[in-house]
Write a protein that holds these residues in place. Structure first.
Motif, PDB file in Angstrom:
ATOM      1  N   THR A 937       0.827  -1.210   0.000  1.00 41.76           N
ATOM      2  CA  THR A 937       0.000   0.000   0.000  1.00 41.76           C
ATOM      3  C   THR A 937       0.858   1.256   0.000  1.00 41.76           C
ATOM      4  O   THR A 937       0.551   2.238  -0.687  1.00 41.76           O
ATOM      5  N   PHE A 938       1.957   1.231   0.765  1.00 44.86           N
ATOM      6  CA  PHE A 938       2.857   2.385   0.818  1.00 44.86           C
ATOM      7  C   PHE A 938       3.414   2.692  -0.565  1.00 44.86           C
ATOM      8  O   PHE A 938       3.473   3.858  -0.986  1.00 44.86           O
ATOM      9  N   SER A 939       3.822   1.655  -1.280  1.00 46.99           N
ATOM     10  CA  SER A 939       4.389   1.875  -2.617  1.00 46.99           C
ATOM     11  C   SER A 939       3.337   2.464  -3.559  1.00 46.99           C
ATOM     12  O   SER A 939       3.648   3.320  -4.391  1.00 46.99           O
ATOM     13  N   MET A 940       2.078   2.042  -3.434  1.00 48.28           N
ATOM     14  CA  MET A 940       1.029   2.596  -4.293  1.00 48.28           C
ATOM     15  C   MET A 940       0.714   4.042  -3.910  1.00 48.28           C
ATOM     16  O   MET A 940       0.438   4.869  -4.779  1.00 48.28           O
ATOM     17  N   LEU A 941       0.744   4.349  -2.614  1.00 46.16           N
ATOM     18  CA  LEU A 941       0.491   5.720  -2.176  1.00 46.16           C
ATOM     19  C   LEU A 941       1.554   6.657  -2.727  1.00 46.16           C
ATOM     20  O   LEU A 941       1.247   7.721  -3.295  1.00 46.16           O
ATOM     21  N   ILE A 942       2.817   6.277  -2.566  1.00 45.47           N
ATOM     22  CA  ILE A 942       3.908   7.090  -3.122  1.00 45.47           C
ATOM     23  C   ILE A 942       3.784   7.156  -4.639  1.00 45.47           C
ATOM     24  O   ILE A 942       4.001   8.200  -5.259  1.00 45.47           O
ATOM     25  N   GLY A 943       3.402   6.024  -5.229  1.00 43.91           N
ATOM     26  CA  GLY A 943       3.281   5.983  -6.688  1.00 43.91           C
ATOM     27  C   GLY A 943       2.198   6.899  -7.217  1.00 43.91           C
ATOM     28  O   GLY A 943       2.374   7.526  -8.270  1.00 43.91           O
ATOM     29  N   VAL A 944       1.068   7.012  -6.506  1.00 43.68           N
ATOM     30  CA  VAL A 944      -0.004   7.922  -6.943  1.00 43.68           C
ATOM     31  C   VAL A 944       0.481   9.363  -6.908  1.00 43.68           C
ATOM     32  O   VAL A 944       0.221  10.153  -7.831  1.00 43.68           O
ATOM     33  N   ILE A 945       1.203   9.706  -5.834  1.00 40.62           N
ATOM     34  CA  ILE A 945       1.746  11.063  -5.718  1.00 40.62           C
ATOM     35  C   ILE A 945       2.732  11.338  -6.853  1.00 40.62           C
ATOM     36  O   ILE A 945       2.640  12.359  -7.552  1.00 40.62           O
ATOM     37  N   VAL A 946       3.663  10.396  -7.042  1.00 43.93           N
ATOM     38  CA  VAL A 946       4.683  10.565  -8.086  1.00 43.93           C
ATOM     39  C   VAL A 946       4.042  10.522  -9.472  1.00 43.93           C
ATOM     40  O   VAL A 946       4.425  11.292 -10.366  1.00 43.93           O
ATOM     41  N   GLY A 947       3.044   9.651  -9.652  1.00 45.78           N
ATOM     42  CA  GLY A 947       2.381   9.544 -10.956  1.00 45.78           C
ATOM     43  C   GLY A 947       1.631  10.803 -11.319  1.00 45.78           C
ATOM     44  O   GLY A 947       1.644  11.233 -12.483  1.00 45.78           O
ATOM     45  N   THR A 948       0.955  11.408 -10.345  1.00 41.84           N
ATOM     46  CA  THR A 948       0.258  12.678 -10.602  1.00 41.84           C
ATOM     47  C   THR A 948       1.249  13.771 -10.965  1.00 41.84           C
ATOM     48  O   THR A 948       1.032  14.550 -11.899  1.00 41.84           O
ATOM     49  N   TYR A 949       2.345  13.810 -10.221  1.00 38.07           N
ATOM     50  CA  TYR A 949       3.411  14.793 -10.493  1.00 38.07           C
ATOM     51  C   TYR A 949       3.975  14.614 -11.901  1.00 38.07           C
ATOM     52  O   TYR A 949       4.124  15.583 -12.663  1.00 38.07           O
ATOM     53  N   SER A 950       4.284  13.350 -12.276  1.00 35.64           N
ATOM     54  CA  SER A 950       4.931  13.119 -13.577  1.00 35.64           C
ATOM     55  C   SER A 950       4.000  13.431 -14.742  1.00 35.64           C
ATOM     56  O   SER A 950       4.453  13.863 -15.806  1.00 35.64           O
ATOM     57  N   SER A 951       2.685  13.219 -14.557  1.00 37.24           N
ATOM     58  CA  SER A 951       1.748  13.530 -15.636  1.00 37.24           C
ATOM     59  C   SER A 951       1.762  15.021 -15.971  1.00 37.24           C
ATOM     60  O   SER A 951       1.711  15.406 -17.139  1.00 37.24           O
ATOM     61  N   LEU A 952       1.853  15.850 -14.921  1.00 30.85           N
ATOM     62  CA  LEU A 952       1.826  17.302 -15.113  1.00 30.85           C
ATOM     63  C   LEU A 952       3.187  17.878 -15.482  1.00 30.85           C
ATOM     64  O   LEU A 952       3.289  18.759 -16.343  1.00 30.85           O
ATOM     65  N   PHE A 953       4.224  17.395 -14.815  1.00 24.23           N
ATOM     66  CA  PHE A 953       5.525  18.069 -14.912  1.00 24.23           C
ATOM     67  C   PHE A 953       6.588  17.324 -15.716  1.00 24.23           C
ATOM     68  O   PHE A 953       7.682  17.838 -15.931  1.00 24.23           O
ATOM     69  N   ILE A 954       6.274  16.084 -16.146  1.00 23.61           N
ATOM     70  CA  ILE A 954       7.236  15.338 -16.968  1.00 23.61           C
ATOM     71  C   ILE A 954       6.628  14.995 -18.325  1.00 23.61           C
ATOM     72  O   ILE A 954       7.171  15.362 -19.375  1.00 23.61           O
ATOM     73  N   ALA A 955       5.479  14.299 -18.319  1.00 31.05           N
ATOM     74  CA  ALA A 955       4.895  13.826 -19.578  1.00 31.05           C
ATOM     75  C   ALA A 955       4.501  14.979 -20.490  1.00 31.05           C
ATOM     76  O   ALA A 955       4.903  15.029 -21.660  1.00 31.05           O
ATOM     77  N   ALA A 956       3.716  15.926 -19.966  1.00 26.73           N
ATOM     78  CA  ALA A 956       3.252  17.049 -20.795  1.00 26.73           C
ATOM     79  C   ALA A 956       4.409  17.924 -21.279  1.00 26.73           C
ATOM     80  O   ALA A 956       4.456  18.284 -22.470  1.00 26.73           O
ATOM     81  N   PRO A 957       5.373  18.312 -20.418  1.00 28.62           N
ATOM     82  CA  PRO A 957       6.504  19.099 -20.910  1.00 28.62           C
ATOM     83  C   PRO A 957       7.309  18.386 -21.996  1.00 28.62           C
ATOM     84  O   PRO A 957       7.796  19.032 -22.930  1.00 28.62           O
ATOM     85  N   ILE A 958       7.468  17.066 -21.896  1.00 29.28           N
ATOM     86  CA  ILE A 958       8.194  16.335 -22.943  1.00 29.28           C
ATOM     87  C   ILE A 958       7.423  16.398 -24.252  1.00 29.28           C
ATOM     88  O   ILE A 958       8.022  16.512 -25.338  1.00 29.28           O
ATOM     89  N   VAL A 959       6.103  16.353 -24.186  1.00 30.47           N
ATOM     90  CA  VAL A 959       5.294  16.525 -25.399  1.00 30.47           C
ATOM     91  C   VAL A 959       5.558  17.903 -26.002  1.00 30.47           C
ATOM     92  O   VAL A 959       5.702  18.048 -27.228  1.00 30.47           O
ATOM     93  N   VAL A 960       5.640  18.930 -25.145  1.00 31.71           N
ATOM     94  CA  VAL A 960       5.932  20.289 -25.619  1.00 31.71           C
ATOM     95  C   VAL A 960       7.267  20.313 -26.344  1.00 31.71           C
ATOM     96  O   VAL A 960       7.377  20.804 -27.486  1.00 31.71           O
ATOM     97  N   ASP A 961       8.307  19.801 -25.686  1.00 30.18           N
ATOM     98  CA  ASP A 961       9.653  19.832 -26.284  1.00 30.18           C
ATOM     99  C   ASP A 961       9.693  19.041 -27.580  1.00 30.18           C
ATOM    100  O   ASP A 961      10.319  19.465 -28.567  1.00 30.18           O
ATOM    101  N   THR A 962       9.053  17.876 -27.598  1.00 31.74           N
ATOM    102  CA  THR A 962       9.100  17.021 -28.787  1.00 31.74           C
ATOM    103  C   THR A 962       8.339  17.658 -29.953  1.00 31.74           C
ATOM    104  O   THR A 962       8.812  17.658 -31.102  1.00 31.74           O
ATOM    105  N   LEU A 963       7.157  18.213 -29.670  1.00 35.07           N
ATOM    106  CA  LEU A 963       6.377  18.853 -30.741  1.00 35.07           C
ATOM    107  C   LEU A 963       7.101  20.077 -31.291  1.00 35.07           C
ATOM    108  O   LEU A 963       7.090  20.327 -32.506  1.00 35.07           O
ATOM    109  N   GLN A 964       7.734  20.858 -30.415  1.00 34.00           N
ATOM    110  CA  GLN A 964       8.490  22.029 -30.883  1.00 34.00           C
ATOM    111  C   GLN A 964       9.679  21.605 -31.738  1.00 34.00           C
ATOM    112  O   GLN A 964       9.979  22.223 -32.766  1.00 34.00           O
ATOM    113  N   ARG A 965      10.353  20.541 -31.310  1.00 32.55           N
ATOM    114  CA  ARG A 965      11.491  20.049 -32.088  1.00 32.55           C
ATOM    115  C   ARG A 965      11.020  19.538 -33.446  1.00 32.55           C
ATOM    116  O   ARG A 965      11.650  19.783 -34.477  1.00 32.55           O
TER     117      ARG A 965
END
Length: 993
Positions: A937-965
């Motif tokens: 359960t602890f790993s899933m709790l941390i994972g939800v926090i990290v997963g929410t963070y990565s969706s906003l601050f990693i996945a979307a920005p990489i789409v920005v950089d890739t589309l611009q390139r």
């Protein structure tokens, strides 16, 4: 809403089906409670034999909607081992013994033994079959040798010859090894049937030589180990006829009559009350036999009648002897084992049940009982004399079994058949009679056939049984888990409590956030939960503690679909649309995101289901079913309820006074800050990699092999004291960790892990018990244990790696198919890799610092895959909105960063609500869910926090950089064409195409 009537009809049908299957659970639990009440004395002590007699008396009786109690209990929603205690075993059939048996005397050669040793070593780290590994090793040791020279012998006559090619020999070896595993499965299945366990689970693991056995409620692990791992014992014996033992039957009748008189009433309800025609005929028939053949028959007619009645209340006469109704076999066996009853029969007699029952005219099942001869406890012939056995047809086209014996067997078989012409000879496997054919004449050469009213399947099974004596293939226990009933009952409490609290938290949160609309979402969640449990019951699924975790998490994630719908309706209302139109358009707009996000999680759940076992499999089962039912509830039930309100002329808002301004008009600049978040994530990953190198991980026994014991002490205990005591007992230092409360520890050791015999398991347990007793002034007991062999651990690790890689590949492919741009696939996979590495870093950094286990095991891999599914769910919803914004607003007026930033802000409310609700559920699981799943359960709790963070601050920005390139590359690659011809002496104007 189109097809509303059809949807309502479908919902009613599904609800009725779920109610029907769940009703079996309630009925079964009611009869179990009645049995316990019947067996409980005035002091509150339960007589378990009396409880079993109560259940046995109704086992074949119709108790509910035309179903017997056996059928009712088979259809109830069963509890897993972790919720009721029991034993989980993975058996591995030894291919070494099979190949050695096929080689006969040649197996003793030095080259053969050396090749076997190399193949065994290679199997620990290879996915190839044992036969291929052996052949490669043998060819390396003896490059010029032909395999036929090793395996062409009398035992394999008819399959290969001395001139057979290596390919033919290899094919024969693979066929025989595969057949031996099938025979082992049948033998183990027969042995499991003898345990009398309710709802045992037995299955062959595909693609392996392993067999999974789960026995709920078993409380004697030593007996289980010995019965499951021993080699099969095949015997041929003579059989006493009922005429030959008539005096003993007379004495038994007198004995039973006296017992009935002393007890006044029969302890078996069904036996005492059955007055059907079959039994009356049985009494009459047996009475006639007793009157004719017994020299000790009583002259008193009433006495004879009472004796006959006492006997026929329990036994039924059959041509070969006696039979017993299946529900009465426990009582009959207990009576026949009594010394005073045993003394009535000849000294060499052995009571043996037939493997299969037969149906009586009253619909009940009778199990035949044979009286076989075993002088000095030994059968005149045993299975090692069988050379081959096959399923065939006789000259009249009827299925039969042919068998061939070696020279010694032929001599013994000639004597046995000559002495029993016109009489039956029983063939027993593990003391169960598989068949008892009547001998038609002396068989001199060891080649014989067994014919009768057999089906083709029965002759194949019989051939397999006979061949079990030819190739003894002992089964080794490579994985084992024993859960005590005490720990199981505690798990039930923890699971129910966490489920209820988690459900309440989600329901309250939805009402607080969405006001009146939250009540509709809550009703949909209740329907979802009801459908989920009903589908599990209909599929015969078993509810485990990890399954409860899956249910609770499914409830939390099911909120996401309702949130997407509600946020869509809110947006349409803010755009000025009337309520009815806003509801219709809100559902339509949310449908794409709901399907995409749930499909990605479902794909991950299926991968968990395929690759997982134990805790992971239980979690995956409920997750997959829960995702399907939550989709149905959100898309159809929520819409039906909303449209019902619309048709009544009611309107309402989708916010409360507390939350109406939450996330409204947000304008957070996600994109321009992306390099800062890249740096933060890179720093965490760098620290994690350093921790990987210098500190490493705590590996669970799933991945390193070993034995693990959960030990509970009466008082709080210091782990150093336990470690010191265990070191003295084991001769090596085990790993000792606090597990749950401070009075409970988990001891992990690799002591004797290479040994796979039951004796080694008992020896290891004895050492642990000695270590427990060495803790001064604090007594303790083992409440659960588990074992994983080195080969199993390696295979588990390989399966886990493949599962993660497959999940990444599947999600990459799905994202590309749905969004048609590699930029989205790159962003999604980068976010997944980020989540996995960060979670690994946290488990490495905090291992040993938190008061619960952070071992890397199958449960952790399950949580990794689940988090990948959740993160992908979150990411896909964001990508869906980005795609809409790019299509609608992707003209010259706005840049890609601006468009994507606006899309992220528009989904922020949904991201936050889903994340908060899921995290609330996981916090409840972490607190109340019990120690068994706390690290999970602890790993899933941390994972939800990290997963929410990565969706906003990693996945979307990489789409920005890739589309611009990609945009820059397209601009650079565009051809330059002239648009105007310049006059002489002037420079021409050009433009890019």
């Amino acid at each position: 809403m189109r097809n509303k009537t059809g949807i309502i009809g479908l919902t009613i049908v599904v609800a009725l089906i779920c109610l029907y299957y769940l009703s079996f659970t309630f009925v079964a639990r009611n009869y179990k409670q009645n049995a316990e009440a019947y067996a409980t004395d005035a002091q509150g002590k339960v007589d378990f034999s009396k409880k079993q007699r109560y259940i046995d008396s109704l086992w074949r009786e119709d108790v509910y909607l035309g179903h017997t109690l056996q059928e009712v209990m088979e259809r109830e929603l069963g509890l897993g081992l972790d919720l009721q205690g029991g034993m989980h075993v993975v058996l591995e059939v030894s291919p070494t013994d099979i190949v050695s048996g096929l080689a006969g005397g040649n197996a003793r050669s030095a080259q053969f033994q050396q090749a076997l040793k190399k193949a065994n070593e290679a199997q620990k780290t290879s996915q190839s079959s044992f036969v291929d590994l052996f052949v490669d090793s043998y060819k390396e040791i003896a490059p010029n040798a032909r395999l036929a020279s090793v395996f062409a012998n009398s035992a394999n006559r008819g399959k290969i010859s001395s001139s057979s090619s290596d390919a033919e020999v290899i094919n024969m070896l693979n066929t025989e090894v595969e057949g031996a595993i099938d025979r082992a499965f049948e033998i183990i299945q027969a042995r499991v049937d003898k345990f009398g366990v309710a709802n045992p689970n037995l299955q062959r693991l595909p693609g392996t030589n392993r067999i999974l056995v789960e026995l709920p409620g078993v409380d004697n692990p030593e007996r289980v180990r010995r019965l499951l791992s021993g080699a099969a014992k095949l015997e041929f014996t003579e059989v006493y006829t009922i005429q030959e033992i008539a005096p003993a039957i007379d004495q038994l009748a007198v004995y039973l009559a006296r017992e009935d008189a002393s007890n006044k009433v029969s302890p078996n309800k069904a036996a005492a009350t059955t007055t059907d025609t079959t039994k009356q005929n049985a009494a009459s028939s047996l009475e006639a036999q007793l009157a004719q053949k017994s020299d000790t028959a009583q002259a008193d007619t009433s006495a004879l009648a009472s004796q006959t009645a006492a006997l026929t209340n329990l036994f039924v006469p059959l041509p070969q002897g006696l039979g017993v109704y299946l529900k009465d076999t426990a009582r009959a066996g207990e009576i026949l084992r009594r010394p005073e009853v045993r003394a009535m029969f000849p000294n060499d007699i052995v009571f043996a049940w037939e493997r299969k029952g037969m149906e009586a005219t009253n619909g009940q099942e009778i199990l035949p009982l044979y009286f076989v001869k075993k002088p000095n406890g030994k059968a005149p012939m045993e299975g090692e004399v069988i050379v081959d056995a096959t399923s065939d047809y006789d000259d009249r086209g009827r299925p039969e079994v042919t068998m061939r014996m070696n020279g010694e067997g032929a001599r013994k078989w000639r004597t046995l058949t000559a002495n029993n012409i016109g009489r039956p000879v029983a063939i027993l496997l593990d003391n169960l009679v598989y068949t008892a054919p009547t001998v038609q004449g002396e068989i001199p050469n060891g080649n014989s056939s067994i014919s009768g009213s057999f089906t083709v399947e029965e002759t194949k099974d019989m051939a397999n049984v006979l061949k079990a004596g030819k190739l003894p293939a002992p089964t080794n226990i490579v994985e084992e888990a024993v859960v005590g009933s005490t720990l199981g009952s505690e798990s039930v409490t923890a699971g129910i409590l966490s489920s209820l609290v988690g459900l309440v938290v989600v329901l309250v949160f939805m009402v607080v956030y969405y006001s009146r609309a939250g009540w509709i979402a809550d009703i949909a969640l209740f329907v979802n939960l009801f459908f989920l449990m009903g589908v599990m019951a209909s599929l015969g699924a078993v509810l485990t503690l990890s399954g409860i975790a899956g249910i609770v998490l499914t409830i939390g994630m099911a909120v996401d679909a309702n949130v997407l719908i509600y946020e869509g309706i809110k947006a349409e209302m803010e755009a000025g649309k009337p309520f009815r139109q806003a509801v219709t358009d809100g559902f339509k707009g949310a449908l794409s995101a709901i399907i995409d996000s749930n499909v990605t999680t479902l794909l991950t759940g299926v991968i968990l289901f395929v690759f997982g076992t134990g805790l992971v499999l239980g979690f995956a089962t409920t997750l997959v079913i829960g995702l399907i039912t939550s989709l149905f509830a959100a898309i159809f039930i929520t819409r039906l309820l909303l449209e019902y309100q619309v048709n009544k002329g009611k309107t309402f808002t989708f916010t409360s006074s507390l939350t109406k301004n939450w996330f409204k008009d947000t304008n957070f600049d996600f994109v321009s800050q992306r390099r800062k978040f890249y740096i933060i994530s890179s720093a965490i990953i760098a620290i994690g990699i350093a921790s990987f190198i210098f500190k490493g991980f705590g590996l669970g026994i799933d991945f390193k092999g070993g034995r693990s014991y959960v030990v509970r002490f009466e008082q709080n205990v210091n782990t150093d004291d336990v470690r010191q005591s265990m070191t003295a007992a084991l001769g090596e230092a085990p790993e000792v960790k606090t597990f749950g409360g401070f009075n409970q520890v988990k001891v992990t050791t690799d002591y004797l892990i290479e040994e796979t015999t039951p004796e080694a398991d008992e020896q290891a347990k004895a050492k642990i018990i000695a270590g427990i007793s060495g803790v001064k002034g604090n007594s303790g007991e083992i409440v659960s244990s588990s074992k994983v062999g080195p080969t199993m651990a390696y295979d588990t690790m390989i399966s886990a790696i493949w599962a993660i890689l497959l999940a990444v590949a599947v999600n990459f492919g799905y994202i590309f198919l749905r969004f048609r741009r590699l930029a989205f696939s790159y962003g999604a996979v980068a976010a997944l890799a980020h989540d996995v590495i960060v979670l690994l870093a946290i488990f490495s950094l905090f291992n040993g610092l938190l008061p619960f286990s952070l071992d890397i095991d199958q449960a952790f891999i399950g949580s990794i895959l689940t988090i990948m599914g959740y993160s992908m769910n979150d990411t896909v919803v964001i990508f869906d909105r980005i795609r809409d914004y790019l299509n609608d607003k992707g003209g010259k007026r706005e840049s890609i960063p601006t468009i994507i930033n606006n899309a992220l802000n528009s989904t922020l409310s949904r991201t936050a609500v889903t994340g908060i609700s899921t995290m609330l559920v996981l916090v409840v699981l972490l607190i109340f869910g019990g120690e068994v799943i706390r690290g999970f359960t602890f790993s899933m709790l941390i994972g939800v926090i990290v997963g929410t963070y990565s969706s906003l601050f990693i996945a979307a920005p990489i789409v920005v950089d890739t589309l611009q390139r990609d945009q820059l590359k397209e601009a650079a690659a565009a051809p330059v064409v002239p648009v105007e011809t310049a006059p002489a002496g002037k420079k021409a104007k050009t433009a890019k195409a």
